[in-house]
Write an enzyme that holds these catalytic residues in place. Structure first.
Site, PDB file in Angstrom:
ATOM      1  N   ASN A 106      -4.290 -25.075  28.048  1.00 26.27           N
ATOM      2  CA  ASN A 106      -4.937 -26.255  28.613  1.00 26.27           C
ATOM      3  C   ASN A 106      -5.061 -27.391  27.595  1.00 26.27           C
ATOM      4  O   ASN A 106      -5.742 -28.370  27.839  1.00 26.27           O
ATOM      5  CB  ASN A 106      -6.329 -25.876  29.151  1.00 26.27           C
ATOM      6  CG  ASN A 106      -7.259 -25.365  28.055  1.00 26.27           C
ATOM      7  OD1 ASN A 106      -6.884 -25.302  26.896  1.00 26.27           O
ATOM      8  ND2 ASN A 106      -8.472 -25.004  28.430  1.00 26.27           N
ATOM      9  N   HIS A 141      -6.393 -27.109  24.565  1.00 27.94           N
ATOM     10  CA  HIS A 141      -7.546 -27.063  23.643  1.00 27.94           C
ATOM     11  C   HIS A 141      -7.087 -26.850  22.199  1.00 27.94           C
ATOM     12  O   HIS A 141      -6.012 -26.314  21.941  1.00 27.94           O
ATOM     13  CB  HIS A 141      -8.603 -26.040  24.088  1.00 27.94           C
ATOM     14  CG  HIS A 141      -8.256 -24.605  23.874  1.00 27.94           C
ATOM     15  ND1 HIS A 141      -8.772 -23.590  24.633  1.00 27.94           N
ATOM     16  CD2 HIS A 141      -7.450 -23.981  22.969  1.00 27.94           C
ATOM     17  CE1 HIS A 141      -8.319 -22.433  24.207  1.00 27.94           C
ATOM     18  NE2 HIS A 141      -7.515 -22.637  23.201  1.00 27.94           N
ATOM     19  N   ASP A 175     -13.216 -21.192  14.478  1.00 28.89           N
ATOM     20  CA  ASP A 175     -14.120 -20.847  15.579  1.00 28.89           C
ATOM     21  C   ASP A 175     -14.476 -19.366  15.593  1.00 28.89           C
ATOM     22  O   ASP A 175     -13.858 -18.545  14.896  1.00 28.89           O
ATOM     23  CB  ASP A 175     -13.503 -21.267  16.932  1.00 28.89           C
ATOM     24  CG  ASP A 175     -12.021 -20.977  17.032  1.00 28.89           C
ATOM     25  OD1 ASP A 175     -11.528 -20.137  16.247  1.00 28.89           O
ATOM     26  OD2 ASP A 175     -11.347 -21.564  17.879  1.00 28.89           O
ATOM     27  N   GLU A 205     -12.537 -27.721  24.246  1.00 23.92           N
ATOM     28  CA  GLU A 205     -11.921 -27.596  25.567  1.00 23.92           C
ATOM     29  C   GLU A 205     -11.788 -28.970  26.231  1.00 23.92           C
ATOM     30  O   GLU A 205     -12.538 -29.898  25.897  1.00 23.92           O
ATOM     31  CB  GLU A 205     -12.807 -26.704  26.448  1.00 23.92           C
ATOM     32  CG  GLU A 205     -12.979 -25.272  25.943  1.00 23.92           C
ATOM     33  CD  GLU A 205     -11.824 -24.359  26.333  1.00 23.92           C
ATOM     34  OE1 GLU A 205     -10.672 -24.816  26.410  1.00 23.92           O
ATOM     35  OE2 GLU A 205     -12.089 -23.163  26.559  1.00 23.92           O
TER      36      GLU A 205
HETATM   37  C1  F6R Z   1      -8.234 -19.782  17.762  1.00 27.05           C
HETATM   38  C2  F6R Z   1      -8.102 -21.139  18.279  1.00 27.05           C
HETATM   39  C3  F6R Z   1      -7.472 -21.382  19.609  1.00 27.05           C
HETATM   40  C4  F6R Z   1      -6.040 -20.858  19.678  1.00 27.05           C
HETATM   41  C5  F6R Z   1      -5.421 -21.145  21.038  1.00 27.05           C
HETATM   42  C6  F6R Z   1      -4.034 -20.525  21.184  1.00 27.05           C
HETATM   43  O1  F6R Z   1      -8.871 -19.788  16.504  1.00 27.05           O
HETATM   44  O2  F6R Z   1      -8.531 -22.027  17.635  1.00 27.05           O
HETATM   45  O3  F6R Z   1      -7.482 -22.775  19.849  1.00 27.05           O
HETATM   46  O4  F6R Z   1      -5.281 -21.441  18.677  1.00 27.05           O
HETATM   47  O5  F6R Z   1      -6.232 -20.617  22.052  1.00 27.05           O
HETATM   48  O6  F6R Z   1      -4.161 -19.141  21.159  1.00 27.05           O
HETATM   49  P1  F6R Z   1      -2.869 -18.202  21.125  1.00 27.05           P
HETATM   50  O7  F6R Z   1      -2.242 -18.420  19.811  1.00 27.05           O
HETATM   51  O8  F6R Z   1      -3.426 -16.807  21.272  1.00 27.05           O
HETATM   52  O9  F6R Z   1      -2.007 -18.611  22.263  1.00 27.05           O
END
Ligand code: F6R
Length: 241
Positions: free
Chosen positions: A136, A138, A67, A143
């Site tokens: 959450n 995701h 992403d 999301e």
């Molecule tokens: C980022 C991504 C997000 C993160 C998720 C957890 O490329 O795909 O889904 O993996 O938001 O983020 P952290 O590791 O910062 O808690």
């Protein structure tokens, strides 16, 4: 789904890095799906150390990141382009032409998304997908929602994600409200998935995932549809669930 519980975040990072290195040993021209965020930082640092010691070789590998914020310029230090350069790409021997991230500066987002999916398909699909998980639930920027897109698309970040990612920005207003993300179908067609889960605040989505029930309200639960997912968690995340 196999769950590996590590005592610490450091152990989680080393375990994940070893799996990536093993994948590249077995199939040097692997297509790797990569994630950003704080969770994989330790794994990237360990991969960089392994590369320095001659224990991993990325010369034939291809990467696709999950992403990127939208809109954002690749040289913005909050972009995922910038993050990946700093944490991995400039520290190992990946060939620049083999590195892919969604273009957060694309004028035609729809065309950019279709092109990104086409490039993944042309590369033969993802061999090993690294994932983190949102509070959450995701995955990528897929999301929680009543319906999810299958392929790469532009999406709006939830309030929860904006607040959570504000820690990387000067303030919450600066967090982009949209992002381009690879869709759940592309993620689920990866041949192997490694999900990294660290910290007490990830216990709840981990618990939901491990109930085995599948809901788009917690996108991570869709990993129950995948045949070869390994969860690497630290004790903090695991013991809280
Ligand atoms: C980022 C991504 C997000 C993160 C998720 C957890 O490329 O795909 O889904 O993996 O938001 O983020 P952290 O590791 O910062 O808690």
């Amino acid at each position: 789904m196999r769950v590996i519980v590590c005592e610490t975040y450091e152990e989680l990072s080393v375990t994940a890095a070893k799996m990536v290195a093993s994948q590249l040993l077995l199939k040097p021209d692997s297509v790797l799906g990569l994630a950003t965020g704080s969770t994989p930082e330790g794994m990237y640092a360990e991969l960089a150390r392994m590369y320095e010691r001659g224990e991993v070789d990325f010369s034939e590998a291809t990467t696709f990141n999950l992403d990127e914020y939208y809109p954002i310029s690749p040289d913005n230090d909050q972009s995922y382009h910038y993050f990946m350069q700093k944490h991995l790409f400039e520290r190992v021997n990946l060939r620049p032409g083999h590195i892919h991230l969604p273009n957060g500066a694309a004028a035609d987002v729809k065309a950019e998304c279709a092109h990104y999916d086409q490039m993944i398909e042309d590369a033969g699909g993802i061999d090993l997908q690294i994932l983190g998980i949102g509070h959450n639930g995701h995955i990528g920027f897929n999301e929680p929602a009543g319906e999810l897109n299958d392929c790469t698309h532009l999406t709006s970040l939830t309030e929860d994600t904006i607040q959570s990612n504000a820690r990387f920005f000067a303030n919450e207003e600066e967090v982009p409200r949209q992002a381009i993300t690879v869709g759940m179908a592309t993620i689920l067609t990866a041949r192997k998935i490694i999900l990294l889960v660290s910290g007490r605040n990830k216990s709840e989505p981990l618990r939901r995932l491990l109930t085995g029930k599948i809901s788009t309200a917690v996108p991570a639960t869709m990993l129950n549809l995948h045949r070869d997912t390994v969860i690497i968690t630290d004790r903090a995340a695991n013991d809280g669930r």
